[in-house]
Design a protein around this motif. Structure first.
Motif, PDB file in Angstrom:
ATOM      1  N   GLY A  45     108.517  17.671  75.546  1.00 37.64           N
ATOM      2  CA  GLY A  45     109.341  16.594  76.072  1.00 37.64           C
ATOM      3  C   GLY A  45     110.439  16.127  75.148  1.00 37.64           C
ATOM      4  O   GLY A  45     110.979  15.026  75.318  1.00 37.64           O
ATOM      5  N   ILE A  46     110.812  16.937  74.181  1.00 40.01           N
ATOM      6  CA  ILE A  46     111.838  16.573  73.197  1.00 40.01           C
ATOM      7  C   ILE A  46     113.153  17.219  73.606  1.00 40.01           C
ATOM      8  O   ILE A  46     113.220  18.440  73.757  1.00 40.01           O
ATOM      9  N   PRO A  47     114.222  16.447  73.800  1.00 36.73           N
ATOM     10  CA  PRO A  47     115.515  17.003  74.235  1.00 36.73           C
ATOM     11  C   PRO A  47     116.133  17.889  73.151  1.00 36.73           C
ATOM     12  O   PRO A  47     116.611  17.393  72.135  1.00 36.73           O
ATOM     13  N   ALA A  48     116.122  19.174  73.366  1.00 37.06           N
ATOM     14  CA  ALA A  48     116.643  20.135  72.391  1.00 37.06           C
ATOM     15  C   ALA A  48     117.294  21.287  73.128  1.00 37.06           C
ATOM     16  O   ALA A  48     116.937  21.590  74.266  1.00 37.06           O
ATOM     17  N   ASP A  49     118.256  21.923  72.455  1.00 34.27           N
ATOM     18  CA  ASP A  49     118.903  23.092  73.047  1.00 34.27           C
ATOM     19  C   ASP A  49     119.588  23.887  71.952  1.00 34.27           C
ATOM     20  O   ASP A  49     119.569  23.485  70.785  1.00 34.27           O
ATOM     21  N   GLY A 104     123.975  10.083  68.128  1.00 32.96           N
ATOM     22  CA  GLY A 104     124.260  11.266  67.322  1.00 32.96           C
ATOM     23  C   GLY A 104     123.285  12.388  67.615  1.00 32.96           C
ATOM     24  O   GLY A 104     122.509  12.353  68.573  1.00 32.96           O
ATOM     25  N   VAL A 105     123.300  13.414  66.772  1.00 31.85           N
ATOM     26  CA  VAL A 105     122.476  14.595  67.005  1.00 31.85           C
ATOM     27  C   VAL A 105     122.040  15.193  65.672  1.00 31.85           C
ATOM     28  O   VAL A 105     122.707  14.993  64.640  1.00 31.85           O
ATOM     29  N   THR A 106     120.920  15.872  65.677  1.00 29.86           N
ATOM     30  CA  THR A 106     120.495  16.690  64.545  1.00 29.86           C
ATOM     31  C   THR A 106     120.939  18.120  64.830  1.00 29.86           C
ATOM     32  O   THR A 106     120.540  18.708  65.841  1.00 29.86           O
ATOM     33  N   LEU A 107     121.790  18.657  63.962  1.00 27.36           N
ATOM     34  CA  LEU A 107     122.312  20.013  64.139  1.00 27.36           C
ATOM     35  C   LEU A 107     121.555  20.952  63.209  1.00 27.36           C
ATOM     36  O   LEU A 107     121.511  20.731  61.992  1.00 27.36           O
ATOM     37  N   VAL A 108     120.935  21.977  63.778  1.00 29.81           N
ATOM     38  CA  VAL A 108     120.147  22.938  63.002  1.00 29.81           C
ATOM     39  C   VAL A 108     120.907  24.260  62.936  1.00 29.81           C
ATOM     40  O   VAL A 108     121.175  24.880  63.971  1.00 29.81           O
ATOM     41  N   VAL A 109     121.269  24.674  61.740  1.00 28.56           N
ATOM     42  CA  VAL A 109     121.948  25.955  61.543  1.00 28.56           C
ATOM     43  C   VAL A 109     120.885  26.998  61.241  1.00 28.56           C
ATOM     44  O   VAL A 109     120.172  26.895  60.240  1.00 28.56           O
ATOM     45  N   SER A 110     120.777  27.973  62.119  1.00 29.09           N
ATOM     46  CA  SER A 110     119.698  28.947  62.045  1.00 29.09           C
ATOM     47  C   SER A 110     120.256  30.341  62.319  1.00 29.09           C
ATOM     48  O   SER A 110     121.150  30.484  63.149  1.00 29.09           O
ATOM     49  N   PRO A 111     119.761  31.377  61.652  1.00 31.85           N
ATOM     50  CA  PRO A 111     120.429  32.681  61.723  1.00 31.85           C
ATOM     51  C   PRO A 111     120.126  33.549  62.925  1.00 31.85           C
ATOM     52  O   PRO A 111     120.842  34.501  63.181  1.00 31.85           O
ATOM     53  N   LEU A 112     119.074  33.253  63.686  1.00 27.47           N
ATOM     54  CA  LEU A 112     118.681  34.173  64.749  1.00 27.47           C
ATOM     55  C   LEU A 112     118.492  33.479  66.086  1.00 27.47           C
ATOM     56  O   LEU A 112     117.876  32.425  66.169  1.00 27.47           O
ATOM     57  N   ILE A 113     119.011  34.105  67.122  1.00 33.77           N
ATOM     58  CA  ILE A 113     118.845  33.572  68.468  1.00 33.77           C
ATOM     59  C   ILE A 113     117.360  33.509  68.835  1.00 33.77           C
ATOM     60  O   ILE A 113     116.905  32.556  69.475  1.00 33.77           O
ATOM     61  N   ALA A 114     116.605  34.520  68.416  1.00 34.96           N
ATOM     62  CA  ALA A 114     115.169  34.537  68.732  1.00 34.96           C
ATOM     63  C   ALA A 114     114.475  33.314  68.159  1.00 34.96           C
ATOM     64  O   ALA A 114     113.628  32.685  68.810  1.00 34.96           O
ATOM     65  N   LEU A 115     114.827  32.963  66.937  1.00 31.40           N
ATOM     66  CA  LEU A 115     114.250  31.785  66.304  1.00 31.40           C
ATOM     67  C   LEU A 115     114.614  30.527  67.077  1.00 31.40           C
ATOM     68  O   LEU A 115     113.776  29.670  67.345  1.00 31.40           O
ATOM     69  N   MET A 116     115.878  30.417  67.450  1.00 33.49           N
ATOM     70  CA  MET A 116     116.333  29.232  68.177  1.00 33.49           C
ATOM     71  C   MET A 116     115.579  29.079  69.495  1.00 33.49           C
ATOM     72  O   MET A 116     115.090  27.996  69.821  1.00 33.49           O
ATOM     73  N   LYS A 117     115.521  30.162  70.242  1.00 29.45           N
ATOM     74  CA  LYS A 117     114.898  30.087  71.566  1.00 29.45           C
ATOM     75  C   LYS A 117     113.434  29.683  71.460  1.00 29.45           C
ATOM     76  O   LYS A 117     112.963  28.826  72.217  1.00 29.45           O
ATOM     77  N   ASP A 118     112.732  30.265  70.514  1.00 30.38           N
ATOM     78  CA  ASP A 118     111.315  29.967  70.349  1.00 30.38           C
ATOM     79  C   ASP A 118     111.103  28.481  70.055  1.00 30.38           C
ATOM     80  O   ASP A 118     110.237  27.830  70.636  1.00 30.38           O
ATOM     81  N   GLN A 119     111.919  27.949  69.155  1.00 35.71           N
ATOM     82  CA  GLN A 119     111.731  26.554  68.769  1.00 35.71           C
ATOM     83  C   GLN A 119     112.204  25.610  69.873  1.00 35.71           C
ATOM     84  O   GLN A 119     111.576  24.575  70.122  1.00 35.71           O
ATOM     85  N   VAL A 120     113.305  25.938  70.533  1.00 41.25           N
ATOM     86  CA  VAL A 120     113.783  25.085  71.623  1.00 41.25           C
ATOM     87  C   VAL A 120     112.760  25.043  72.751  1.00 41.25           C
ATOM     88  O   VAL A 120     112.459  23.962  73.298  1.00 41.25           O
ATOM     89  N   ASP A 121     112.196  26.181  73.109  1.00 42.31           N
ATOM     90  CA  ASP A 121     111.180  26.220  74.162  1.00 42.31           C
ATOM     91  C   ASP A 121     109.981  25.348  73.795  1.00 42.31           C
ATOM     92  O   ASP A 121     109.456  24.602  74.640  1.00 42.31           O
ATOM     93  N   ALA A 122     109.540  25.440  72.536  1.00 40.56           N
ATOM     94  CA  ALA A 122     108.388  24.655  72.093  1.00 40.56           C
ATOM     95  C   ALA A 122     108.685  23.157  72.138  1.00 40.56           C
ATOM     96  O   ALA A 122     107.834  22.347  72.543  1.00 40.56           O
ATOM     97  N   LEU A 123     109.901  22.767  71.739  1.00 46.63           N
ATOM     98  CA  LEU A 123     110.274  21.349  71.758  1.00 46.63           C
ATOM     99  C   LEU A 123     110.360  20.817  73.182  1.00 46.63           C
ATOM    100  O   LEU A 123     109.894  19.707  73.479  1.00 46.63           O
ATOM    101  N   LYS A 124     110.950  21.610  74.069  1.00 47.56           N
ATOM    102  CA  LYS A 124     111.075  21.167  75.456  1.00 47.56           C
ATOM    103  C   LYS A 124     109.710  20.967  76.107  1.00 47.56           C
ATOM    104  O   LYS A 124     109.513  20.039  76.902  1.00 47.56           O
ATOM    105  N   LYS A 125     108.755  21.824  75.762  1.00 49.42           N
ATOM    106  CA  LYS A 125     107.402  21.677  76.298  1.00 49.42           C
ATOM    107  C   LYS A 125     106.773  20.358  75.856  1.00 49.42           C
ATOM    108  O   LYS A 125     105.904  19.813  76.541  1.00 49.42           O
TER     109      LYS A 125
END
Length: 688
Positions: free
Chosen positions: A104-108, A81-102
C-alpha cells in the motif's frame, strides 16, 4: 507552530512504520541508526551485505516524511516532495516497486519499459504529491525532460537514495561515470538529504562515497559481509547460518563439468542461480539443463526486455526453478528461498562474488554456493580485463578529435559529440570512452559534462494539443506552434532554431515540450543523443602539452587494466587460499567474522583443512605461422592491440565492423599469452 520531533521520536515513528507497513518486529544491525540520521536531516552511507535490509533505510523515511511535516507544521500535504531512488537495473526497480505497492505504499519507476500512458500517470502523481518513492536509472539524469520535471516537483526531493553507490568511486571495481552526475544532480536540485547504499564497499571506496556526497564519518553504518540472514542479529544467529561456500576444481577443460552440475542440482533441489560469463553460455546451459529434465531458463543483456521480465517474474513465482544468467540477473531481487548459487566461471571480482552468493538462503535455511574452477577461468579473466584498454593511437585520435571540435572556443562555451560515433571511429568501447571523458573532466578540469541534448524532437499531436497550444499565450508556446512542421503523422521541431527565432533559451522550449508531454497533449519521440561539455579552462594547444595529456590518460587506463587483472587474481587467491573463505571475504572489506571467530565452519577449506588446488593455466607456444594466419585475415597494420584482440577472441567496435568476430582466426590463439601476442603483432606492424 507544532513542536519538531526529537531523535527518539524519529525512532519511535520509524519502528511503528516498520511493524505496520513491513511486518517486522524490530530493526536489525545498523538500520535504526541510519534511519535516525536521515530523519534528522543528515546524509548517510549504509554498507550492508546483500539481503540485510538496505532498502528499508530509505523506504521508511519516505513514508515518515508526511507525518513529520504534519508534526512540525512547516509543509502542506501538497508540498510533500518525493524520495528519488537512483538504481542501476530495471529488474531491481520493478521488484521493489511491486513489493511496495503490495504494502500500500505509493511507489513507481521511470524506465524504458514504461508506456506513454504509464509515464503520464507517474508525472501526474508527482505533480499532485501522491507518490512517495520514485525509482530511476542514473542515465535518466541525462534526460533533459526528466531533469526539468524533477526540478518542478512540489516539495522537491526530500531524499535522494543512491543504490549500488560503490559505482561512484572513480577507481572502484565497477566505477560508472554516470554515477558522478548523481552527486552533482543532488546539488543542482537541492536534494534535502542523501543516503548511499552498497553491499561491497572497501574502506577506500567508502571514503570516496563520503567525499562525493558530503557524508560525515559518524553517519557511516556498516555490518559484516558475513550475513546472518533473518534473525535477531546476535552472534548466535551469525554462526547458525549454514551458507555452504564450496569449490570444485577441474584439471582440464575437457573434464565434464556438466555432469557435475547435473549431479549437484539433483542433490540440492530448489530455486537456483547459475552464473556464467557470456550470453551464449547462458543460452547453452539453459538448453543443456532442459535436456536433462530441469526447469531452467536463460537471462542475459542481449534478450528483449519483455523476455527478461518474463524470466524474472516466473523465477520469483517459482514457475522456473533455475536461471542461467550473466551478472546482470539478481541485483535487488528479494527472493528469500534461493537455495543454490553456482559459479560456472571465475567471478570478475571479490565484490561481485560476495554480492552473488549473498542472494542464497536469505530465509535462514541451509543453502549452497558452488564454484566450479576450470582452466578456462584464466582466459575469461583476461578477456574481461583486456577488452577495455584501447591502443595508444586510438586514444590519440580521440583526443585530437575532441580538441579539433573545441577549436576556437573559449571558457564558458559548449561543444558536443556523439559518443556512439566516436566509439566506432576510434575503436573504443563505451565504458572506457566514458572513463576517458571522466578523466578529462575530473583530473584535468578541462570541461564539465552538462545535460546532453537530443538532435531530433518529434511529436504526435493528441486531440487536446491544438486548442491547448493556441490558448497558451506564452512565448514558448508561440515558438513551438510556429516552428513545429507536420509531416504525415508527426510534427518535427528543431529546438535550437525555434529558441533562436523567439529569442528564448533552448531549455525554455524543451520545458514547454515536456509540459505538453507530461499532460498528455502530445506523444514525444527524441533521438540522436549528443553529449555536451562546458569548457572550464583553456584546452591544450601545443603538441607537447597534448602528448603529455595522452600519456597521463593512457597510464591511468593501463593501471585500470592491471587492477582488473589483479581483481581476478584476488578471487582465485580467495578460493584457493590457505584459510576460511568467509574470513577472507570479511577481511577483504576491512571486517572480520562475528565474535572474532577464525572460521565459518561450512566452506570447503573448513571441511578439508587444505587449500583447493588451482587448475594449470594452458599455455601454447606462439609460432610465426599462427601470427601470419591472423595477418592474412585482415589488412590492419596500424594497431597491434587490435590484432591481438582478434587472435585472443576479444570483441571491439572495429572487430565487429570488419566482421572479424565471424572469421576462423577470431579466438584462434586463445591459449597463448596475451603479452606475447601483443609483442609479436607489434613487430609485424612496425615491419609494415
Amino acid at each position: 507552530m507544532k513542536r519538531q520531533r526529537t531523535s527518539e521520536g524519529h525512532l519511535e515513528l520509524a519502528e511503528r512504520i516498520l511493524k505496520a507497513q513491513f511486518g517486522y518486529p524490530s530493526f536489525r544491525h545498523e538500520q535504526a541508526g541510519a534511519i535516525q540520521s536521515i530523519l534528522g536531516g543528515d546524509n548517510a552511507l549504509v554498507i550492508f551485505p546483500t539481503g540485510a535490509g538496505k532498502s528499508l533505510c530509505y523506504q521508511i523515511p519516505a513514508i515518515a516524511f508526511p507525518e513529520l511535516d504534519e508534526a512540525d507544521g512547516r509543509r502542506a500535504p501538497s508540498d510533500a516532495g518525493v524520495t528519488l531512488v537512483v538504481s542501476p537495473l530495471i529488474a531491481l526497480m520493478k521488484d521493489q516497486v511491486d513489493a511496495l505497492k503490495k504494502r500500500g505504499i505509493p511507489a513507481d519507476s521511470i524506465d524504458s519499459s514504461k508506456s506513454w500512458d504509464d509515464v503520464q500517470r507517474i508525472y501526474a502523481s508527482l505533480r499532485e504529491s501522491k507518490l512517495r518513492i520514485l525509482y530511476c536509472a542514473p542515465e535518466r539524469l541525462n534526460n533533459e525532460g526528466f531533469v526539468a520535471t524533477i526540478g518542478d516537483i512540489p516539495g522537491g526531493i526530500r531524499l535522494l537514495a543512491v543504490d549500488e553507490a560503490h559505482c561512484v568511486s572513480e577507481w572502484g571495481y565497477s566505477f560508472r561515470p554516470e554515477y558522478l552526475k548523481v552527486a552533482r544532480f543532488a546539488d543542482e536540485v537541492k536534494a534535502e538529504r542523501v543516503i548511499c547504499l552498497t553491499a561491497t564497499a572497501t574502506p577506500q571506496v567508502a571514503k570516496d562515497i563520503c567525499k562525493a556526497f558530503n557524508i560525515k564519518e559518524a553517519c557511516v553504518f556498516k555490518t559484516s559481509v558475513y550475513r546472518p540472514n533473518h534473525g535477531s542479529g546476535s552472534v548466535d544467529d551469525w554462526i547458525k547460518v549454514e551458507l555452504g561456500l564450496e569449490v570444485k576444481g577441474f584439471k582440464t577443460e575437457s573434464s565434464n563439468r556438466f555432469e557435475e552440475l547435473f549431479k549437484f542440482l539433483r542433490g540440492h533441489p530448489g530455486p537456483t542461480l547459475v552464473y556464467v560469463a557470456l550470453q551464449q553460455q547462458a543460452e547453452n546451459h539453459a538448453k543443456a539443463l532442459q535436456g536433462k529434465g530441469f526447469n531452467a531458463a536463460a537471462f542475459h543483456a542481449g534478450m528483449k526486455m519483455e523476455d527478461k521480465q518474463s524470466v524474472q517474474d516466473r523465477f520469483m513465482s517459482d514457475k522456473i526453478q533455475i536461471v542461467c544468467a550473466t551478472i546482470a540477473f539478481g541485483m535487488g531481487i528479494d527472493k528469500p528461498d534461493i537455495r543454490n548459487v553456482v559459479h560456472w566461471d571465475l567471478a570478475n571480482t571479490v565484490e561481485e562474488y560476495s554480492q552473488q552468493i549473498g542472494r542464497a538462503g536469505r530465509d535462514g535455511k541451509k543453502s549452497h554456493c558452488m564454484f566450479y574452477l576450470a582452466p578456462s577461468a584464466f582466459y575469461m579473466r583476461e578477456v574481461f580485463a583486456r577488452g577495455d584498454l584501447p591502443s595508444r593511437q586510438s586514444l590519440k585520435g580521440l583526443i585530437l578529435n575532441i580538441l579539433d571540435q573545441a577549436r576556437g572556443l573559449g571558457v564558458g562555451q559548449v561543444f558536443k559529440f556523439s559518443h556512439y560515433q566516436q566509439e566506432r571511429d576510434y575503436d573504443i568501447r563505451p565504458s572506457p570512452l566514458s572513463i576517458i571523458y571522466a578523466i578529462l573532466e575530473l583530473h584535468f578540469g578541462f570541461f564539465r559534462a552538462i545535460t546532453p541534448e537530443y538532435t531530433t524532437y518529434k511529436f504526435e499531436a493528441m486531440g487536446s494539443y491544438y486548442c491547448t497550444i493556441k490558448d497558451d499565450k506564452s512565448e514558448e508556446a508561440k515558438a513551438i506552434m510556429s516552428s513545429a512542421k507536420k509531416k504525415v503523422k508527426f510534427h518535427d521541431i528543431d529546438v535550437n532554431t525555434a529558441a533562436r527565432a523567439a529569442g528564448l533559451g533552448r531549455n525554455d522550449i524543451v520545458k514547454k515540450i515536456n509540459w505538453l508531454y507530461e499532460r498528455g497533449h502530445i506523444k514525444l519521440q527524441t533521438k540522436g543523443l549528443e553529449h555536451r561539455y562546458l569548457i572550464q579552462k583553456d584546452l591544450p594547444q601545443s603538441a607537447a602539452h597534448i602528448e603529455g595529456v595522452i600519456d597521463q590518460i593512457y597510464t591511468q587506463l593501463q593501471t585500470r587494466e592491471t587492477d582488473a587483472l589483479n581483481r581476478g587474481r584476488e578471487v582465485m587467491d580467495l578460493i584457493t587460499g590457505n584459510r576460511c573463505f568467509a574470513l577472507a571475504l570479511a577481511e577483504h572489506f576491512g571486517m572480520g567474522l562475528p565474535g572474532g571467530k577464525p572460521s565459518c565452519g561450512h566452506c570447503t577449506f573448513c571441511f578439508t583443512k587444505r587449500p583447493v588446488k588451482p587448475p594449470v593455466k594452458p599455455q601454447a607456444t606462439t609460432t610465426a605461422a599462427s601470427i601470419q594466419g591472423v595477418l592474412k585475415a585482415t589488412p590492419v597494420r596500424d594497431d597491434p592491440r587490435f590484432l591481438t584482440r582478434v587472435a585472443y577472441g576479444i570483441k571491439s567496435p572495429r572487430v565487429t565492423q570488419l566482421k572479424l568476430d565471424k572469421s576462423a582466426v577470431f579466438r584462434s590463439m586463445v591459449n597463448h599469452d596475451f603479452e606475447d601476442l601483443l609483442r609479436e603483432f607489434t613487430k609485424a606492424c612496425d615491419a609494415a
